[in-house]
Structure formats: structure tokens, C-alpha cells
Design an enzyme around this catalytic site. Structure first.
Site, PDB file in Angstrom:
ATOM      1  N   GLU A  15       0.803  -1.220   0.000  1.00  0.00           N
ATOM      2  CA  GLU A  15       0.000   0.000   0.000  1.00  0.00           C
ATOM      3  C   GLU A  15       0.834   1.268   0.000  1.00  0.00           C
ATOM      4  O   GLU A  15       0.415   2.288  -0.557  1.00  0.00           O
ATOM      5  CB  GLU A  15      -0.954  -0.009   1.195  1.00  0.00           C
ATOM      6  CG  GLU A  15      -2.074  -1.042   1.075  1.00  0.00           C
ATOM      7  CD  GLU A  15      -1.641  -2.477   1.338  1.00  0.00           C
ATOM      8  OE1 GLU A  15      -0.514  -2.672   1.855  1.00  0.00           O
ATOM      9  OE2 GLU A  15      -2.395  -3.401   1.022  1.00  0.00           O
ATOM     10  N   HIS A  64     -11.777  -6.168   8.286  1.00  0.00           N
ATOM     11  CA  HIS A  64     -12.513  -5.834   7.059  1.00  0.00           C
ATOM     12  C   HIS A  64     -13.764  -5.056   7.421  1.00  0.00           C
ATOM     13  O   HIS A  64     -14.766  -5.119   6.712  1.00  0.00           O
ATOM     14  CB  HIS A  64     -12.893  -7.098   6.275  1.00  0.00           C
ATOM     15  CG  HIS A  64     -11.734  -7.941   5.883  1.00  0.00           C
ATOM     16  ND1 HIS A  64     -11.160  -8.866   6.729  1.00  0.00           N
ATOM     17  CD2 HIS A  64     -11.011  -7.996   4.737  1.00  0.00           C
ATOM     18  CE1 HIS A  64     -10.153  -9.461   6.108  1.00  0.00           C
ATOM     19  NE2 HIS A  64     -10.042  -8.957   4.907  1.00  0.00           N
TER      20      HIS A  64
HETATM   21  C1  LIG Z   1      -1.915  -5.094   4.092  1.00  0.00           C
HETATM   22  C2  LIG Z   1      -2.936  -5.893   3.355  1.00  0.00           C
HETATM   23  N1  LIG Z   1      -3.295  -5.510   2.124  1.00  0.00           N
HETATM   24  C3  LIG Z   1      -4.225  -6.197   1.434  1.00  0.00           C
HETATM   25  C4  LIG Z   1      -4.818  -7.301   1.972  1.00  0.00           C
HETATM   26  C5  LIG Z   1      -5.913  -8.069   1.206  1.00  0.00           C
HETATM   27  N2  LIG Z   1      -5.401  -9.369   0.803  1.00  0.00           N
HETATM   28  C6  LIG Z   1      -5.604 -10.466   1.564  1.00  0.00           C
HETATM   29  S1  LIG Z   1      -4.829 -11.797   0.955  1.00  0.00           S
HETATM   30  C7  LIG Z   1      -4.225 -10.955  -0.361  1.00  0.00           C
HETATM   31  C8  LIG Z   1      -3.369 -11.661  -1.372  1.00  0.00           C
HETATM   32  C9  LIG Z   1      -2.215 -12.383  -0.739  1.00  0.00           C
HETATM   33  O1  LIG Z   1      -1.448 -13.014  -1.699  1.00  0.00           O
HETATM   34  P1  LIG Z   1      -0.185 -13.890  -1.301  1.00  0.00           P
HETATM   35  O2  LIG Z   1       0.661 -13.127  -0.362  1.00  0.00           O
HETATM   36  O3  LIG Z   1       0.452 -14.368  -2.535  1.00  0.00           O
HETATM   37  O4  LIG Z   1      -0.778 -15.092  -0.463  1.00  0.00           O
HETATM   38  P2  LIG Z   1      -1.772 -16.218  -0.957  1.00  0.00           P
HETATM   39  O5  LIG Z   1      -3.142 -15.755  -0.603  1.00  0.00           O
HETATM   40  O6  LIG Z   1      -1.585 -16.391  -2.429  1.00  0.00           O
HETATM   41  O7  LIG Z   1      -1.376 -17.434  -0.211  1.00  0.00           O
HETATM   42  C10 LIG Z   1      -4.639  -9.629  -0.314  1.00  0.00           C
HETATM   43  C11 LIG Z   1      -4.316  -8.615  -1.348  1.00  0.00           C
HETATM   44  C12 LIG Z   1      -4.412  -7.662   3.263  1.00  0.00           C
HETATM   45  N3  LIG Z   1      -4.933  -8.720   3.887  1.00  0.00           N
HETATM   46  N4  LIG Z   1      -3.477  -6.955   3.918  1.00  0.00           N
END
Ligand SMILES: Cc1ncc(C[n+]2csc(CCOP(=O)(O)OP(=O)(O)O)c2C)c(N)n1
Ligand SMILES: Cc1ncc(C[n+]2csc(CCOP(=O)(O)OP(=O)(O)O)c2C)c(N)n1
Ligand SMILES: [Mg+2]
Ligand SMILES: [Mg+2]
Lengths: 338, 327, 338, 327
Positions: free
Chosen positions: B60, B129
């Protein structure tokens, strides 16, 4: 067909008993994970986020840890890892159903926000990557007291884009802290493919910039995972400092129960992943090695499913939190009583 | 006039501005192929291409910092933060940088940047959320903060935010996305970034609020009307700057004031509204300014009984109005 | 002694005129920098933060940029770089003395917070490392419009520990944006030596983890700096993406006028740095090459000092900001008038 | 009792607690050999060693995030942020993590963490070395926020913060460091983290304030006393939670209230104090609650004429008191 353990060890580097243990943990996690989806689709659990396709490396890593002595800073996909460490299916289900007795959060957090003080599993929130710094701090404290505890911190490849990833690896590397950073790279951060997340295919490449080992391992191969994780944990325990282990895993489900990955991934790509399912492949492999016959595997499934069934019944029967308990545990003591 | 949902109105505002001005772009997590986790940017990438609707990395501070840089070099970025909860890693870029660039350069540089983020609870989203973190930003000079509570304002405020020469935080209540529907003019129009809106005229109690609580307030006002109490509902809409005149006017006219909001009260928008009423309408008050909001706990819990306990619903709001009416 | 330009070029890779230009810019910056310290010690400028020891690489980099076309996101040590791009000594002094006509900030910021819209020098605050993301965003805009502008972003080695460093390099590398990240590594972040800041000696090592070139250059060698910076700028301009250039520079002064580095650095270490002063060494080298005689260098000094003297007089005579102007420029239009 | 400066009192608090409890440690930029940019940690590294007084990398999210982890594993870290302005990169770790760990784990985990940071202006520090950003944190449940305004309280609040089981933000006014001197008991004592302090008793106007403005307020009260107006000065001291009873009590007793603070007023501590007075003392008020603070500009400028213009000095405060007295 019975095979000598030493042959198995020669072929895989791991003994037969461990292989069966790994398989059993993977299967157990998968069955529970499938149950969570069913509860979600039945409208009983409002949300689920899955670990399917991540099981092999999680089980492999967890088996090298001493529950309650070593530490884990997990993320939401770490169902398998936390099961191996000792969170029970019943406890996981209490969390998924947001029951009062959910020992991780008392129903306060969404499911898959693992936590256990008893097991040294650090409480996690939803903001990604913050836990990596907590892990570094936990390890700093262990190091300062001269303990031999190892801390494992897990993260998705997408979350490694956050500044906290860099700050944590840098700090842990400066002081050679006993941390293993496990990157579970499933190629996607929700809908964002790795090419838009980072410029190279391997997060582990970053390790060199911090003077620490970076290891890429096939996350569909539990044996390799077991060996590589063991090396990293041993290295940390010996005081040689952190390692980044990057496991190339599969995301066999949509990001979460709120997502539909067919919107941004092709049918072919999804089918190809399904073909590589680590659990199925490992089952075949163990059968081929003579370590686990299909009928033994089936018996295992029946037994584990019974455990999940029983846990589901208990969790469903458990009470929801009382409304006014929302006011508890803001700060310690005085306020807690109020 | 077409009937649109709040979500559609936001999307229409972005699309119209992108068509009008090639420097407008959208940047954030999952805004491209997926169209955002709530669908706000659906269809934009196929219309405007991968650069102008750009999936950011999961970072972010990067989203806002890059958007600031692009804004300094002629673009008008709309940065999307997936949930307002996740704006916190970007606070330094927002408060130290975006908010101060015009001032610190003595007016030579400025930073036309919109940061959109869905906030608020009641959607079973748990601690991370459901938050309403706007108060933290409403303190900060150099920022504008707006929260639409109708589809009409959603589009008009968005267009105004995009055209504004300075950073605007545009917070959308996620419970409004599909639950609110209303008339939204075709084509471009703006809603000023510094004016409250009387959502319902009334005479005895002025109820100031914003976001989804406007909806709750209107329902509570209906209840009170049936009981013979006339409640004016003012949608603050612009939280920084607050519309001092509208607040003073409503308070003076009615003599009794209730301020309602979803998050906890301490050092919040409700505090400031109360302080403004004290400064501007002291002589007119027939009762203490009352406030109602969430409890002083770190977030909205996930379990339904706990979430319900957290939220101020129509009944709780009506009870507070009755207390004030009786005073 | 007059030497043929082609001999100079053969010996250094750079022609004689450029070498003299580099020296002149370095000297000019140094003289102004020294003046700032004098003003500070006289109590006329409440604060100064110096670029002494960083001049070579800054001048070398800036000479590859087209003022007002290319972009710079500087940090507080970039006195030399901003002088080369076209901020005048008078303007720098107006800022140091917090005068109303300071074109960078109108006296609102501490000195050395460079900014010039005309010269595409992005306004900087004091929070370190944020400018790296701005640079990535500036470059993104250039790229989207298909312009060939290059953006240079500067940062100290300490500030590379911030998450923003990682986020900026990652983003720029993903999209191969035309950015050059210049790390001015002087071995200290205020009192914190590099060993406590990062686990390896070279920030440039991190570049590999992002699939981009990482170049270490001796920041006391203006010729090498000029060549390496030129390559990185050219690469960016050709659309080949970002480079990290790390110049090993000297911090010839305390961190700032508020610091006293004798508290945390030994006399020997400080003396050793002074012996390696890039300006003095370069003067000797140019004399040896026959490119600049000591008397020509002295004439240059006299001329440049006159410029600094004149600028000082003008800045001292300039008015301070009127108090109520503190209310201006919070937001655009309406509010500006109020 | 020894006379110590505010800075010495802070240092004494840290040193005493570190001697008492081996789990107390200090972590931050330049806290080691340099002893911090203001000297607060001077001598601590030589007494307690490099681990317990640890120079962090230049990364504030790291400082707080690592401190949280250490706190979860048995330590009691005192994290130093070099200037409060630079706490912003750590806001996510503070608000999303430290503040919520106890709540989100249903009381199983807790996070005994102190974050110290110098704030405030009037030191010719410009936009980024003068800010008072405490309001942003005072909104956040799960945090405690304190600001000492005397050497005595500086030590007592620090000791209390270190012993508290939850995160405490401890903000020190940098102008107080060497300018305030007072009696500080030897040995350990605590000042409660939720109680205001009557700095000067009075009867006609209750003046609520905190930080260096307490000093200004006392001087202004002296002026007013000479003019025959009795002003009570209440040092809020604990900004989250605010001491509701002390605020209500002072307001009721005096009937007139002024709230003064250094930063701008919108959505700030002063707003909340005003709102509390409205709720608790409406019937007792003889005048509107007035507020005085910095202008709504993004920061305190560097040039002396601009900085002076920003700051509320004794004269401006006295003028406001006179206005209230005349009401
Ligand atoms: C600081 C923050 N920004 C955005 C989110 C929303 N969000 C939750 S999971 C995710 C994707 C995560 O991807 P990755 O790190 O590759 O893990 P995966 O879910 O693929 O195991 C996002 C954007 C969040 N939880 N925290
Ligand atoms: C976010 C932030 N944290 C802390 C500071 C205080 N600070 C100013 S300069 C500095 C050290 C910078 O060191 P380095 O990046 O190596 O640059 P150098 O001064 O050595 O050129 C620190 C800690 C700051 N300005 N911004
Ligand atoms: Mg992923
Ligand atoms: Mg440095």
C-alpha cells in the site's frame, strides 16, 4: 508388499515412518479443509480461505519444530502447519464457526487467523506481512536469552512486496537470528499473477541481497520439502542465521470463499494445477515405494474423516459468544473486569 | 435518470472521468482483470488498457507513493486501497507526503490524487474488514476526506475528487455497494467537497451523521416522527473540512443535537462536530450534545452476536433520540 | 603543460573538458557547503546538513541529466546534484536562511529540502526513502506517455532499510521503468554504522533479487562515477529498466550541524576519511593529467568564491516570510486566496 | 529529592526499570553509542550492553514490529522513534497489530510495549521535526497515550508504561527536555496512566491542556490572576483514556472551559475534551467551551516568523482566557 526402511531411505532420503506421517498429516489437513468448504457452501461458515495445494511444505516444515518450544508466525493458509503443531480439528472448526470456545480468537476474527499461546503460535491479524517482523522480534528475544528456539514465519509471495518483508529479512540477517522465512509461492495474490507482483520468478533470489541462503523447493514434493526445511531449521538452531525457503505450491481453490478464480485464470491452467495435486501425487509415490498401500491409505482416510466428523459435530453444538463479551479484553486487568 | 447502485455510481464516475481526461488512471490491488474485490473497477481495464488500470503489487505504501509520483508528473491517479483497514501501511505517504507537498513547496507543487477505500462493517468481515478509520485522517491538514451516502453523491463526489487539485480520501461504505440504489444523472456533475447535505428536514433534533449511518438515521427519524418528534438528518458527507455552517445552522434551528457514527467516539468526527456545536450554537442549545457510536474496542468482531452488539442499529439510535427529545 | 584530449580520454575514458567541468562543479558545491557551515556557526543559519564527500558521484550523475526534462527525486545531501541541474547558490542560500524568496519552500522547510518545478526536482520532505516511490511514479507517468525522460532517485544507505526502498525498486523493476536509484553509501546513518544497518557491505547486492543491475562504484573517483552513471542513465533511457548504483562516499562532516560525530567515530577513522577527500584527490589527479594546473584551479576557486560571496550577500539581504503567510498554500484555489 | 531535567527524568525511569527487570530493553535508531539524538538513552548501552540497548536499522515499522515480537516472547521493549513525525511508517504495526493483539486473541496474548517519541515544536525543526500527531492515536482502542509535562510525571509515567501489560505510546515534548527541571524522587514510583493532574487550582475557568502548553497555561493563568480572574489549569497527562471525571469535575466547578493544545484543532484531543464537557457538564456551563490550538496547516514551518505565528503563546492564550472571562 513390505519394503525395507533402508531402501526407502536410500531412495528418498527419508525413512518410511516419516513418509507415512507426512502423508497422514497432509490427508488430515485436506479432509478438514474440504469440510470447511462444505460448511461454507451450506451457509454455516460465512468464510473460508484454504490451504489446499500448500500442504506438503507446511507439514514438512512443521515436523521439524518442537511444539511449544519453537515458534510459528503463520499466515491464513497455514492450516496444515498449525494442525501438525497441535491445534486440533475441533479447535479449527470452532474458529471457522466463530464459536465462543474458539481458542484462537473467541470467534472475534475470521477463520484461519491461527493463534495458540500454548503452542507458541503467534496471534495473527489480517494485514499481510506484519508477522514477519514479529517473528524477527520473537527470535531476537530467544537469542537474547540464549535459547535454542527457532522461529518460522510464513508468507505468500504476494505479501513479500510489502515493505515489512524487507525490513524483517534485513533485521534478522543483520543479527543472524534463528528465523526461517517460508514463502509459500502459489503464483497468485488473489487475482494478481506473479509477473505483476515481482520482476523475477523467485522470491528466494532476494536472499543473496541479505547475505543469507535462499532455497527454492518444489512444494509438491513433500520429501524435498522435508529435507530443505530440515536444513534451514537446523541452520537457524545452530546460530547460523536465517534462511528464505520458497516453496512453489499450488492454489487449488479460489483465493477464498468470496472469490471465483475462473474470472482471471483459464480452465486449462486450473485443470493443469489439479493434475499436480501434491496429495494425490504423494499417495501414488508412497504406493509405488511400497510405503503405503492404497488400502492402508483408504483406512487412514476413513479414520481421519471420523475425527473430522466428530469435531464438526462438537463444534456445531458449541455456543456462540455472548454479545456483551465484545467488550472484554481491550486492555489488561481493570478494564478486563469491566 | 438511471437507477444505479452505489457501486455502479462509483464505477460510472471513474469511467466518465477516464473517458474525459487521459491523465486519469486507476492503480491498486486486483483492480485489473478481477475488477477489484468488490467489482468497483469492473470493465475498466478492458476499456482503458493495462497501464491506465494497473494492478499494483501487494504494497500500500507503493500504491500511494507511486500515485503521488505520477500525480507530480501530470497524471491524476485514483489509488484503490482494497480495504480501508489496509490503508495503514500507506499512512506515511499520505500524511507526510501527499498532505504536505503543496504546503512545503510554498504552492509550487501540488498533488491531485484520489485514494479510494471501502470502509465500515456489518458485512461479517471481522476486525480487519470492518473498520472505520477516517477519524485519523480528518485531523490532518492538507487532506480532504469525503464519504458519500447515496449513489448520487457517490458519483458526484468522485468526479469532484478526481478534478480537485489536492489529495482527497474517498471512503466508500462497503455495505452500501449493493444495498443502496438511487437516481444518478448521466454525464458529469460534481458534488462540492465541503458541503453537508440535509437528508431529511426536521425541527426538534438535528442528527448529524455520515456513511451507512445516514440510512439508519433516516429510519430512526421515521420512527420518531410516528411518535411525534421531528428529527432533521444531516449527512455530513465531507468530513474534512466539516461544513461548519451547516452544523451551526442545524444546531441553532433545532436546539438539540445528536451525533451518530459507526466507529468508537473518542477523538473522532463526532467529537469535532460536538465541539463545533459548542462553539457555534451554545446559546441555542436546549440539551447537551449527545453522541452515539461504536464501543471503545479495537474492532468489530466476526461472530454475528458480537458484530450485532457492536453496531448502532435503528433501535439504539431511536432510543438515543427519545432520550434527547425527553430532555 | 597542455595534453591532447585524446590522451586524456585514453587514460580516463572521459575528455578533458568534461573532467574540468566535473571538478568545477565539485568545487563550487564544496565552497557553498563550507559557506553554509560558516553561516551556521555564526548563528545565522540554524541548521545545515552537508554534502561534503558526496560531491563526485552527484556531479557525475547530474551531468547525464537534461534539466527540466529528466527528473530528480533527491535527498538532503544532494547539494551538488541540484547545483549542477540549475538551482543557484543564491537560491540555496535563500533556503538555508529561510527567506521568503526561497524558491524551494519559501522558508517553510529546513535547508537542503530541494525542490524546483522548473527543473523537475521533486519536492522532498524529511521522512527518508519516501522519494523512491515518488520517483517510480514519476517514471511510470513518463513511460505511460512514451516520453524518454529518465528519473534519478537518491537515498542514503541507511534509508534503504525502510520498506519504501524495497517497494520502489520492486515496482520499478516489474515495469522496467526508466529510473536510476543512486545509493549514496557513506557508511553511517547518523551514528549507526553499516554493520548494524544491513547484513552485507553492498546495497547493490540487492539488485539481483529484483533482476536488475546493481553497480558498486568508488564515490571518490569522479571519472568512474561519470562512466557508471552514464551507463545506467542510458540504459534507463533505452527502456531497459532501472539500475541501482551504489557509490561508496565519505561523510566528511558530522551528520548535521546538530550532531558531533566524534562521539561515535574514532579520531583515526575521521582523519583517514579526510585523507581520501574526493575533491582534493581529483584536483591532484587533474594536475597530474595536465588537465587543470594548480593555478587554473586556484583561479577557479577565486571566481566561484566570488559567486558564493555575492549570493550570500543577496540572501542575507532578502526578507523573511511574513508571519501570516503561514496560512497560505494548504489546498488549492479558494483556500489559497483565504 | 534531586532536581532533574525532563530528559534526565526519562532516562532515570528507563535506567531504573532496566536494572529492576532484565526483560526491559531499548530499541531504536541511534539509541546506542550516540545515546539518541536528544541524549535520552545516554549511558544505557555502556551499562546494559549492546543487546539490551540495540541500535535498530533505519526502519520504523521494523522498530515497532520487532518490539511487538519481542514483547510476545517475554521481553518488555521500549521502542524509541527518533521524532514523532517518523512514527508514521509504523502506524500499521501500532494500530493493526499492537493495539489489537489482546483483543483479537480473546485475551490470550498481550503486548507489553512502550513506544517513546519526542513531539512538538518551537525548536526550529520545520515541518518534520515539530509535529504533534498524538490525536491520530488517541482515537484507537487498545492503545494508551500519555504525555508528561513535568520531570516528576516523566519518570512516573515512564515506569508505569513499562510495567503496563499493554502498548503505551509515551510522547515527550522535545522543548521540555532541557527547559523543564523539577524534583524527581529517587527509586521507583508510578504515575497512573489514566489520571489528569490539577497543575494549578482555580475557580472561574477550567483550562485543559497537555504537553508544553501546560507551561504556557500556567504563565497565562498568572497573568489572569493579576487581572483578578482565577484559572484552574488541568494537565490532561493521559490522552487515551482521557480522565472523564477530572474533565467533568473541572468544568462543573468552574462553569467556563478553555481547551488548549499545540496542534491544529480539527478531530483532536481538544475536540474530545469539548465533547466530554458537553456530555458531562452541560447544565453547569456559563459559556461555550472554547478551544485554542495551531492553525489548520500541514505543519509548523521552519522560518522563525512563521513558526512564531503557528505557536500559541502566553499572550494568545491569555487573550482567549480574557474573552471567556468576559462572556
Ligand atoms: C496489508 C494488506 N493488504 C491487502 C490485503 C488483502 N489481501 C488479503 S490476501 C491478499 C493476497 C495475498 O497473496 P499472497 O501473499 O500471494 O498469499 P496467498 O493468498 O496467495 O497465499 C490480499 C491482497 C491484506 N490482507 N493486507
Ligand atoms: C522516516 C525517518 N526516520 C528517521 C529519520 C531521522 N533521520 C534523518 S537522517 C537519518 C540517517 C540517514 O542515514 P542515511 O540514509 O545513511 O543517509 P546519510 O545521512 O548518511 O546520507 C535519520 C535516522 C528520518 N528523517 N526519517
Ligand atoms: Mg500467492
Ligand atoms: Mg549514510
Amino acid at each position: 508388499m513390505v519394503v525395507a526402511n533402508k531402501d526407502v531411505r536410500a531412495a528418498t532420503g527419508v525413512d518410511a515412518g516419516t513418509l507415512r506421517t507426512i502423508y497422514r498429516h497432509m490427508l488430515r489437513s485436506r479432509l478438514l479443509d474440504e469440510r470447511m468448504w462444505i460448511l461454507n457452501r451450506q451457509g454455516l461458515a460465512p468464510f473460508w480461505i484454504s490451504g489446499m495445494g500448500h500442504e506438503a511444505v507446511q507439514v514438512a516444515m512443521a515436523l521439524h519444530l518442537r511444539p511449544g518450544v519453537d515458534w510459528l508466525a503463520p499466515y491464513y493458509r497455514d492450516l496444515s502447519m498449525t494442525l501438525v503443531l497441535g491445534i486440533t480439528p475441533r479447535e479449527q472448526l470452532l474458529a471457522a464457526l466463530a464459536r465462543a470456545d474458539d481458542p484462537a480468537t473467541g470467534g472475534r476474527q475470521m477463520p484461519a487467523h491461527f493463534s495458540s499461546r500454548r503452542l507458541n503460535i503467534v496471534s495473527t491479524g489480517s494485514a499481510v506481512a506484519t508477522q514477519l517482523l514479529h517473528a524477527a522480534g520473537v527470535a531476537l528475544a530467544s537469542r537474547m536469552r540464549g535459547e535454542d528456539a527457532v522461529t518460522v514465519a510464513c508468507v505468500g509471495e504476494g505479501a513479500t512486496s510489502e515493505g515489512d518483508f524487507h525490513e524483517a529479512v534485513n533485521f534478522a540477517a543483520i543479527h543472524r537470528l534463528p528465523v526461517v522465512f517460508l514463502v509459500e509461492n502459489n503464483g497468485y495474490a488473489i487475482s494478481v499473477p506473479i509477473e505483476k507482483q515481482m520482476p523475477t520468478p523467485d522470491v528466494a533470489d532476494r536472499a543473496r541481497g541479505y547475505g543469507i541462503p535462499g532455497v527454492v523447493v518444489d512444494g509438491c514434493d513433500p520429501v524435498l520439502c522435508y529435507l530443505r526445511c530440515g536444513e534451514a531449521v537446523a541452520r537457524a538452531r545452530r546460530g547460523r542465521g536465517p534462511t528464505i525457503i520458497e516453496a512453489k505450491v499450488l492454489r487449488l481453490t479460489s483465493h477464498s470463499s468470496d472469490d471465483d478464480q475462473r474470472r482471471y485464470r483459464t480452465t486449462e491452467a486450473l485443470e493443469a494445477e489439479r493434475q499436480r495435486d501434491c496429495l494425490i501425487a504423494f499417495g501414488h509415490r508412497l504406493a509405488g515405494l511400497g510405503v503405503l498401500t492404497p488400502s492402508a491409505a483408504e483406512a487412514m482416510r476413513v479414520e481421519l474423516l471420523a475425527e473430522v466428523d466428530q469435531a464438526t459435530r462438537e463444534a456445531e453444538a458449541a455456543p456462540e459468544p455472548r454479545p456483551e463479551t465484545a467488550l472484554l479484553h481491550v486492555v489488561g486487568e481493570g478494564a478486563e473486569a469491566g | 435518470m438511471p437507477l444505479l447502485t452505489y457501486l455502479e455510481a462509483i464505477r460510472a464516475g471513474m469511467r466518465d472521468e477516464m473517458r474525459r481526461d487521459p491523465s486519469v488512471m486507476v492503480f491498486g490491488e486486483d483492480v485489473g482483470a478481477k475488477g477489484g474485490v468488490f467489482g468497483a473497477t469492473e470493465g475498466l481495464q478492458s476499456e482503458f488498457g493495462e497501464w491506465r488500470v494497473l494492478d499494483s503489487p501487494l504494497a500500500e505504501s507503493c500504491i500511494v507513493g507511486v500515485a503521488i509520483g505520477a500525480a507530480l508528473n501530470g497524471m491524476r491517479p485514483i489509488a484503490e486501497i482494497q480495504f480501508q483497514d489496509y490503508i495503514l501501511p500507506a499512512v506515511n505517504q499520505i500524511v507526510s507526503e501527499a498532505a504536505k507537498i503543496r504546503y512545503r513547496s510554498n504552492g509550487e507543487w501540488h498533488c491531485p490524487l484520489v485514494v479510494r477505500a471501502p470502509f465500515g462493517g456489518g458485512v461479517h468481515g471481522g476486525l480487519y474488514h470492518s473498520q472505520s478509520l477516517e477519524a485519523m485522517f480528518c485531523h490532518v491538514p492538507g487532506l480532504k476526506v469525503v464519504v458519500p451516502s447515496t449513489p448520487h453523491d457517490a458519483k458526484g463526489l468522485l468526479v469532484a475528487a478526481v478534478r480537485d487539485p489536492d489529495p482527497v480520501l474517498y471512503f466508500e461504505h462497503k455495505r452500501a455497494y449493493r444495498s443502496l440504489r438511487g437516481e444518478v444523472p448521466d454525464g458529469a456533475y460534481t458534488v462540492p467537497l465541503d458541503r453537508a447535505r440535509v437528508a431529511r428536514a426536521g425541527e426538534e433534533i438535528a442528527l448529524f451523521t455520515y456513511g451507512m449511518m445516514v440510512d439508519t438515521a433516516l429510519r430512526a427519524a421515521d420512527l420518531l416522527e410516528a411518535e411525534g418528534v421531528s428529527v432533521e438528518v444531516v449527512d455530513l458527507r465531507s468530513l474534512r473540512p466539516l461544513d461548519r455552517e451547516a452544523i451551526a445552522g442545524g444546531a441553532r434551528r433545532c436546539g438539540k443535537v445528536l451525533v451518530a457514527q459507526e466507529p468508537n467516539l473518542a477523538v473522532s468526527v463526532a467529537s469535532e462536530v460536538s465541539a463545533i456545536v459548542a462553539e457555534e450554537a451554545f446559546e441555542y442549545l436546549d440539551a447537551p450534545v449527545m453522541r452515539v457510536g461504536g464501543p471503545e474496542v479495537p474492532g468489530m468482531p466476526f461472530a454475528k452476536p458480537l458484530e450485532d452488539f457492536y453496531l448502532v442499529d435503528v433501535e439504539r439510535l431511536a432510543a438515543k433520540l427519545r432520550e434527547l427529545a425527553r430532555y
